[in-house]
Design a protein around this motif. Structure first.
Motif, PDB file in Angstrom:
ATOM      1  N   ASP A  51       0.838  -1.195   0.000  1.00  0.00           N
ATOM      2  CA  ASP A  51       0.000   0.000   0.000  1.00  0.00           C
ATOM      3  C   ASP A  51       0.878   1.252   0.000  1.00  0.00           C
ATOM      4  N   TYR A  52       0.490   2.243  -0.813  1.00  0.00           N
ATOM      5  CA  TYR A  52       1.284   3.457  -0.965  1.00  0.00           C
ATOM      6  C   TYR A  52       1.707   4.052   0.369  1.00  0.00           C
ATOM      7  N   PHE A  53       0.710   4.385   1.174  1.00  0.00           N
ATOM      8  CA  PHE A  53       0.981   5.194   2.354  1.00  0.00           C
ATOM      9  C   PHE A  53       1.657   4.398   3.461  1.00  0.00           C
ATOM     10  N   GLN A  54       1.379   3.108   3.536  1.00  0.00           N
ATOM     11  CA  GLN A  54       2.083   2.288   4.512  1.00  0.00           C
ATOM     12  C   GLN A  54       3.575   2.251   4.189  1.00  0.00           C
ATOM     13  N   GLU A  55       3.889   2.131   2.885  1.00  0.00           N
ATOM     14  CA  GLU A  55       5.295   2.053   2.488  1.00  0.00           C
ATOM     15  C   GLU A  55       5.992   3.410   2.643  1.00  0.00           C
ATOM     16  N   VAL A  56       5.306   4.494   2.293  1.00  0.00           N
ATOM     17  CA  VAL A  56       5.908   5.825   2.463  1.00  0.00           C
ATOM     18  C   VAL A  56       6.131   6.118   3.941  1.00  0.00           C
ATOM     19  N   LYS A  57       5.175   5.694   4.766  1.00  0.00           N
ATOM     20  CA  LYS A  57       5.297   5.924   6.216  1.00  0.00           C
ATOM     21  C   LYS A  57       6.534   5.238   6.773  1.00  0.00           C
ATOM     22  N   LYS A  58       6.836   4.042   6.257  1.00  0.00           N
ATOM     23  CA  LYS A  58       8.039   3.327   6.702  1.00  0.00           C
ATOM     24  C   LYS A  58       9.303   4.108   6.337  1.00  0.00           C
ATOM     25  N   LEU A  59       9.250   4.786   5.195  1.00  0.00           N
ATOM     26  CA  LEU A  59      10.421   5.522   4.718  1.00  0.00           C
ATOM     27  C   LEU A  59      10.555   6.887   5.359  1.00  0.00           C
ATOM     28  N   ASN A  60       9.461   7.399   5.884  1.00  0.00           N
ATOM     29  CA  ASN A  60       9.387   8.806   6.275  1.00  0.00           C
ATOM     30  C   ASN A  60      10.447   9.176   7.303  1.00  0.00           C
ATOM     31  N   GLY A  61      11.331  10.086   6.892  1.00  0.00           N
ATOM     32  CA  GLY A  61      12.345  10.589   7.813  1.00  0.00           C
ATOM     33  C   GLY A  61      13.586   9.743   7.914  1.00  0.00           C
ATOM     34  N   HIS A  62      13.599   8.551   7.313  1.00  0.00           N
ATOM     35  CA  HIS A  62      14.737   7.650   7.471  1.00  0.00           C
ATOM     36  C   HIS A  62      16.012   8.231   6.865  1.00  0.00           C
ATOM     37  N   SER A  63      15.905   8.829   5.693  1.00  0.00           N
ATOM     38  CA  SER A  63      17.110   9.335   5.026  1.00  0.00           C
ATOM     39  C   SER A  63      17.392  10.784   5.372  1.00  0.00           C
ATOM     40  N   GLY A  64      16.385  11.500   5.859  1.00  0.00           N
ATOM     41  CA  GLY A  64      16.544  12.918   6.134  1.00  0.00           C
ATOM     42  C   GLY A  64      16.581  13.780   4.888  1.00  0.00           C
ATOM     43  N   LEU A  65      16.355  13.169   3.728  1.00  0.00           N
ATOM     44  CA  LEU A  65      16.402  13.890   2.464  1.00  0.00           C
ATOM     45  C   LEU A  65      15.013  14.381   2.060  1.00  0.00           C
ATOM     46  N   ARG A  66      15.009  15.335   1.143  1.00  0.00           N
ATOM     47  CA  ARG A  66      13.743  15.775   0.565  1.00  0.00           C
ATOM     48  C   ARG A  66      13.052  14.587  -0.107  1.00  0.00           C
ATOM     49  N   LYS A  67      11.748  14.527   0.078  1.00  0.00           N
ATOM     50  CA  LYS A  67      10.953  13.551  -0.662  1.00  0.00           C
ATOM     51  C   LYS A  67      10.384  14.229  -1.901  1.00  0.00           C
ATOM     52  N   VAL A  68      10.536  13.569  -3.037  1.00  0.00           N
ATOM     53  CA  VAL A  68       9.854  13.964  -4.264  1.00  0.00           C
ATOM     54  C   VAL A  68       8.963  12.791  -4.643  1.00  0.00           C
ATOM     55  N   ILE A  69       7.671  12.995  -4.525  1.00  0.00           N
ATOM     56  CA  ILE A  69       6.714  11.904  -4.707  1.00  0.00           C
ATOM     57  C   ILE A  69       6.013  12.045  -6.053  1.00  0.00           C
ATOM     58  N   LEU A  70       6.048  10.982  -6.837  1.00  0.00           N
ATOM     59  CA  LEU A  70       5.388  10.946  -8.141  1.00  0.00           C
ATOM     60  C   LEU A  70       4.083  10.160  -8.038  1.00  0.00           C
ATOM     61  N   PHE A  71       3.019  10.749  -8.557  1.00  0.00           N
ATOM     62  CA  PHE A  71       1.747  10.033  -8.671  1.00  0.00           C
ATOM     63  C   PHE A  71       1.217  10.348 -10.066  1.00  0.00           C
ATOM     64  N   LEU A  72       1.569   9.485 -11.019  1.00  0.00           N
ATOM     65  CA  LEU A  72       1.433   9.806 -12.429  1.00  0.00           C
ATOM     66  C   LEU A  72       0.237   9.098 -13.065  1.00  0.00           C
ATOM     67  N   GLY A  73       0.072   9.348 -14.374  1.00  0.00           N
ATOM     68  CA  GLY A  73      -0.911   8.606 -15.150  1.00  0.00           C
ATOM     69  C   GLY A  73      -2.358   8.901 -14.825  1.00  0.00           C
ATOM     70  N   SER A  74      -2.653   9.983 -14.171  1.00  0.00           N
ATOM     71  CA  SER A  74      -4.024  10.353 -13.793  1.00  0.00           C
ATOM     72  C   SER A  74      -4.681   9.325 -12.887  1.00  0.00           C
ATOM     73  N   ASN A  75      -3.866   8.633 -12.078  1.00  0.00           N
ATOM     74  CA  ASN A  75      -4.432   7.703 -11.098  1.00  0.00           C
ATOM     75  C   ASN A  75      -5.377   8.417 -10.133  1.00  0.00           C
ATOM     76  N   ILE A  76      -5.099   9.699  -9.881  1.00  0.00           N
ATOM     77  CA  ILE A  76      -5.947  10.450  -8.961  1.00  0.00           C
ATOM     78  C   ILE A  76      -7.375  10.543  -9.485  1.00  0.00           C
ATOM     79  N   GLY A  77      -7.543  10.443 -10.794  1.00  0.00           N
ATOM     80  CA  GLY A  77      -8.868  10.525 -11.388  1.00  0.00           C
ATOM     81  C   GLY A  77      -9.763   9.343 -11.084  1.00  0.00           C
ATOM     82  N   ASN A  78      -9.174   8.265 -10.553  1.00  0.00           N
ATOM     83  CA  ASN A  78      -9.971   7.084 -10.209  1.00  0.00           C
ATOM     84  C   ASN A  78     -10.626   7.197  -8.838  1.00  0.00           C
ATOM     85  N   PHE A  79     -10.319   8.272  -8.116  1.00  0.00           N
ATOM     86  CA  PHE A  79     -10.839   8.439  -6.763  1.00  0.00           C
ATOM     87  C   PHE A  79     -12.113   9.276  -6.769  1.00  0.00           C
ATOM     88  N   SER A  80     -13.012   8.974  -5.845  1.00  0.00           N
ATOM     89  CA  SER A  80     -14.165   9.834  -5.606  1.00  0.00           C
ATOM     90  C   SER A  80     -13.682  11.124  -4.951  1.00  0.00           C
TER      91      SER A  80
END
Length: 320
Positions: A137-166
């Motif tokens: 799951d997207y957010f479970q995996e990002v949560k595991k990574l969050n803050g671990h590297s201390g680097l800026r996060k650049v998150i890609l959500f491509l292909g109009s996947n957002i359009g599948n949401f209500s």
């Protein structure tokens, strides 16, 4: 009560969806290994403009996008939600590598098969790339990574996947995304723009039958994973587009009166002739709506990158 705890997430969602009136199934379950494979066929169709548009955007604007990613930092984590085969992303990855940018690529996909294939292809095409694929799951995996590297996060959500949401799911998605971002983090999100209804319908109701096969595969997945007995031949695919709301809706329609048993749920579902199962929403957007979404969730729009037909936009946001 004990039996209830044994039902899987897909089982619970299927029970809720097929017990509802009108019936529905959740589009997130399209992408098992077979579904992901069929979607690759969809993306190869000339009518499916979304892939070509985003490929054009990355090819044309890759330098500007790269500069926006690395602006003010020495390195970053490039996290892609729903990476699939990475076809379009490879254009960016290639340029980032050629530009000697310091970054780690973290593709996240629900399909283990898609991740394995992506990593194998990247080893051949970009052997020096630092890649760490995550399945889940997207957010479970990002949560595991969050803050671990201390680097800026650049998150890609491509292909109009957002359009599948209500609308409610979009609000939840961006609220969760905002909560996982630190000030200065970037997100690059694909939005399919409103355009001629004919162009949209040719993409979502294709003459090749790929989209119909994609929808019917959901039933085959339920047969396999929940011991159901759907006969796909008893259903047909239907798509409609409302240019006022920008909503594309797809359905499976029962061609006959029938009863489907789902063994793992110990439940029968009854269908009347021409009764529908709502399968997927594909929302089309305009620039004002995109700006409002960013502002409402703690982001600002840095830049919009579009193709030459203005069919599609990759909108770069910054967490404020």
């Amino acid at each position: 009560m004990e039996q209830q705890t044994l039902i899987s997430e897909i089982g619970t969602d299927t029970l809720n969806g097929l017990s509802a009136s009108p019936k529905y199934l959740l589009s997130k379950y399209f992408y098992d290994d077979q579904g992901s494979s069929i979607f690759q066929d969809i993306m190869q169709m000339p009518e499916y403009y979304l892939t070509d548009c985003e490929f054009e955007i990355f090819s044309t604007h890759r330098k500007q996008i790269t500069n926006a990613f690395k602006d003010g930092v020495q390195g970053f984590d490039l996290i892609e939600l729903g990476s699939g085969d990475g076809l379009k992303t490879k254009v960016l990855l290639q340029f980032l590598m050629e530009s000697s940018v310091s970054f780690r690529y973290i593709p996240i996909d629900i399909s283990h098969k898609a991740n394995v294939e992506l990593v194998n292809s990247l080893k051949k095409e970009l052997p020096l790339l630092n890649v760490s694929a995550q399945t889940g799951d997207y957010f479970q995996e990002v949560k595991k990574l969050n803050g671990h590297s201390g680097l800026r996060k650049v998150i890609l959500f491509l292909g109009s996947n957002i359009g599948n949401f209500s609308e409610e799911e979009i609000d939840l998605f961006f609220s969760q995304l905002s909560g996982l971002c630190h000030q200065g983090d970037r997100v690059l999100i694909g939005f399919d723009l409103k355009k001629s209804p004919d162009v949209i319908m040719n993409a979502y109701n294709d003459s090749h039958g790929h989209t119909e096969k994609f929808n019917l595969n959901h039933l085959l997945r339920l047969n396999k994973e929940l011991n159901a007995n759907f006969n796909p031949a008893n259903f047909e695919h239907h798509t409609e587009y409302n240019p006022e709301t920008g909503k594309v809706k797809s359905y499976l329609v029962s061609k006959t009166k029938q009863t489907v048993s789902v063994g793992d749920l110990d439940t029968d579902f009854h269908f009347n002739p021409w009764e529908t199962i709502f399968m997927e929403l594909s929302q089309k957007f305009d620039y004002q709506g995109i700006e409002t979404l960013a502002q409402n969730h703690g982001f600002k729009v840095v830049e919009n990158f579009t193709d030459n037909r203005n069919y599609f936009v990759d909108s770069l946001w910054q967490k404020i």
